[in-house]
Design a protein around this motif. Structure first.
Motif, PDB file in Angstrom:
ATOM      1  N   SER A 231       3.774   8.529  -1.317  1.00  0.00           N
ATOM      2  CA  SER A 231       3.786   9.942  -0.931  1.00  0.00           C
ATOM      3  C   SER A 231       4.201  10.122   0.518  1.00  0.00           C
ATOM      4  O   SER A 231       5.029  10.992   0.845  1.00  0.00           O
ATOM      5  CB  SER A 231       2.398  10.563  -1.144  1.00  0.00           C
ATOM      6  N   ASP A 232       3.632   9.301   1.405  1.00  0.00           N
ATOM      7  CA  ASP A 232       3.863   9.468   2.842  1.00  0.00           C
ATOM      8  C   ASP A 232       5.254   9.010   3.264  1.00  0.00           C
ATOM      9  O   ASP A 232       5.906   9.653   4.095  1.00  0.00           O
ATOM     10  CB  ASP A 232       2.805   8.696   3.645  1.00  0.00           C
ATOM     11  N   ILE A 233       5.715   7.889   2.716  1.00  0.00           N
ATOM     12  CA  ILE A 233       7.022   7.356   3.126  1.00  0.00           C
ATOM     13  C   ILE A 233       8.165   8.215   2.603  1.00  0.00           C
ATOM     14  O   ILE A 233       9.143   8.478   3.317  1.00  0.00           O
ATOM     15  CB  ILE A 233       7.186   5.896   2.648  1.00  0.00           C
ATOM     16  N   TYR A 234       8.022   8.706   1.360  1.00  0.00           N
ATOM     17  CA  TYR A 234       9.145   9.393   0.718  1.00  0.00           C
ATOM     18  C   TYR A 234       8.912  10.882   0.485  1.00  0.00           C
ATOM     19  O   TYR A 234       9.758  11.553  -0.115  1.00  0.00           O
ATOM     20  CB  TYR A 234       9.484   8.693  -0.602  1.00  0.00           C
ATOM     21  N   ASN A 235       7.775  11.369   0.960  1.00  0.00           N
ATOM     22  CA  ASN A 235       7.499  12.814   0.879  1.00  0.00           C
ATOM     23  C   ASN A 235       7.651  13.336  -0.549  1.00  0.00           C
ATOM     24  O   ASN A 235       8.334  14.338  -0.800  1.00  0.00           O
ATOM     25  CB  ASN A 235       8.416  13.585   1.832  1.00  0.00           C
ATOM     26  N   ILE A 236       7.023  12.621  -1.486  1.00  0.00           N
ATOM     27  CA  ILE A 236       7.050  13.057  -2.876  1.00  0.00           C
ATOM     28  C   ILE A 236       5.637  13.426  -3.323  1.00  0.00           C
ATOM     29  O   ILE A 236       4.653  12.929  -2.789  1.00  0.00           O
ATOM     30  CB  ILE A 236       7.631  11.976  -3.812  1.00  0.00           C
ATOM     31  N   LYS A 237       5.563  14.292  -4.309  1.00  0.00           N
ATOM     32  CA  LYS A 237       4.269  14.733  -4.818  1.00  0.00           C
ATOM     33  C   LYS A 237       3.783  13.729  -5.859  1.00  0.00           C
ATOM     34  O   LYS A 237       4.511  13.388  -6.800  1.00  0.00           O
ATOM     35  CB  LYS A 237       4.394  16.126  -5.447  1.00  0.00           C
ATOM     36  N   THR A 238       2.575  13.240  -5.680  1.00  0.00           N
ATOM     37  CA  THR A 238       2.020  12.262  -6.604  1.00  0.00           C
ATOM     38  C   THR A 238       0.613  12.676  -7.041  1.00  0.00           C
ATOM     39  O   THR A 238      -0.069  13.450  -6.370  1.00  0.00           O
ATOM     40  CB  THR A 238       1.917  10.865  -5.968  1.00  0.00           C
TER      41      THR A 238
END
Length: 342
Positions: free
Chosen positions: A185-192
């Motif tokens: 989530s933090d590295i790629y700014n994706i919703k998990t």
């Protein structure tokens, strides 16, 4: 060890713990309809079990089910050069040298270490020395930051193949702190979101635990204390993910660490998991109320695995190992950490 005996061991001792989680996960996959990432090494068999459940239900997943190559060490490596991401990597306990920390927790290769050059000869203790260590690591790893950025982009391409046009990724594994989910989530700014057998609880990510959502080792819950055993049993036939690169054709190539003993004899885990499948098939013939009663009674069989004196159980205890290099412990045997058995 004979296949039939191992399969029976999987049915009796592992089925009542792993089986209900796989059934619950399959139902969640059907209901949520999001891309599902069975992460880390234990995701290999968990994906097999969930697909088995879906087949038994007569359903197909409405979104893809992927076994995703991932490890905390590799994702910690990808935080190098990103000062805002480094604190999470330094929040886990560690005792040793800076060089040992970089090689174990951040999966740096001998080539990486040669590029960095000499490291400070100081013994550090984490998380106590986190601020000091962050300054040291940001400084001495600067020569490889550009290379790490390239690896971040390669792995981004890999992760995005799972997401596609979907905006959410369901992360599944045995779990505990949900560190891999948080790093993705933090590295790629994706919703998990996460769904784990055990979750220690954290406001930093959205996640639930099937057996426990406030899990703590050594707090009296025998199932929680046995979570490392489950990780060892469900492992993929590969070592820890250490690195990624592109081969000559441009294809993404994954580099793994050494195998544990049970990975070297991978037929054992297949037999045990086949036993879990048998439990799932038996559970499918029962209503929810009856299966709940079976779970309550029979989940204790896993706890008895540490005391079972059959030849198969004794051999299994000797074979099971997990990689704990990020804490500086190397390969460890899960049963050594349980009270009453050394």
């Amino acid at each position: 060890m004979k296949y039939k005996a191992l399969r029976e061991l999987g049915y009796i001792m592992l089925g009542p713990v792993i089986g209900p989680f796989a059934i619950s996960c399959a139902k969640k996959v059907i209901e949520d309809g999001v891309s599902t990432a069975f992460i880390s090494r234990e995701g290999f068999h968990l994906r097999r079990l969930v697909r088995h459940c879906l087949s038994g239900f007569g359903h197909q997943a409405t979104a893809p089910l992927h076994h995703v190559a991932a490890s905390r060490a590799f994702l910690f490596k990808l935080t190098l050069g990103k000062e805002q991401l480094l604190p999470l990597a330094l929040s886990h306990p560690f005792e040793g040298s800076v060089a040992d920390l970089l090689e174990g927790r951040f999966a740096l290769s001998p080539s990486d270490m040669a590029t960095i050059g000499p490291t400070p000869r100081v013994r550090v203790s984490l998380p106590r020395d986190a601020e000091l260590v962050a300054g040291i690591i940001n400084n001495i790893t600067a020569p490889i930051h550009a290379e790490i950025e390239g690896k971040r982009e390669i792995y981004r391409e890999y992760i995005m193949t799972f997401l596609g046009s979907r905006k959410n990724l369901l992360c599944v594994d045995v779990g505990f702190a949900g560190t891999i989910q948080r790093l993705l989530s933090d590295i790629y700014n994706i919703k998990t979101q996460g769904y784990y057998m055990f979750f220690s609880g954290s406001d930093a990510i959205k996640a639930d635990g099937f057996w426990s959502s406030d899990a703590k080792h050594g707090a009296g819950d025998a199932l929680v204390d046995l979570s490392l055993v489950l990780e060892a049993v469900l492992t993929a036939p590969t070592g820890q993910l250490r690195d990624v690169r592109r081969d000559d054709s441009g294809k993404i190539d994954f580099l793994y660490g050494p195998l544990t003993r049970v990975q070297d004899e991978f037929h054992i885990t297949y037999a045990l998991v086949d036993g879990v499948k048998d439990f799932i098939d038996a559970a499918a013939c029962l209503g929810d109320q009856n299966i709940d009663q079976i779970i309550d009674v029979r989940k204790n069989f896993l706890i008895q695995l540490r005391h079972n004196r059959s030849r198969e159980a004794e051999s299994l205890r000797c074979l099971l190992e997990v990689d704990d290099c990020i804490s500086g412990n190397g390969l460890i045997r899960p049963f050594q950490f349980l009270p009453g058995l050394r």
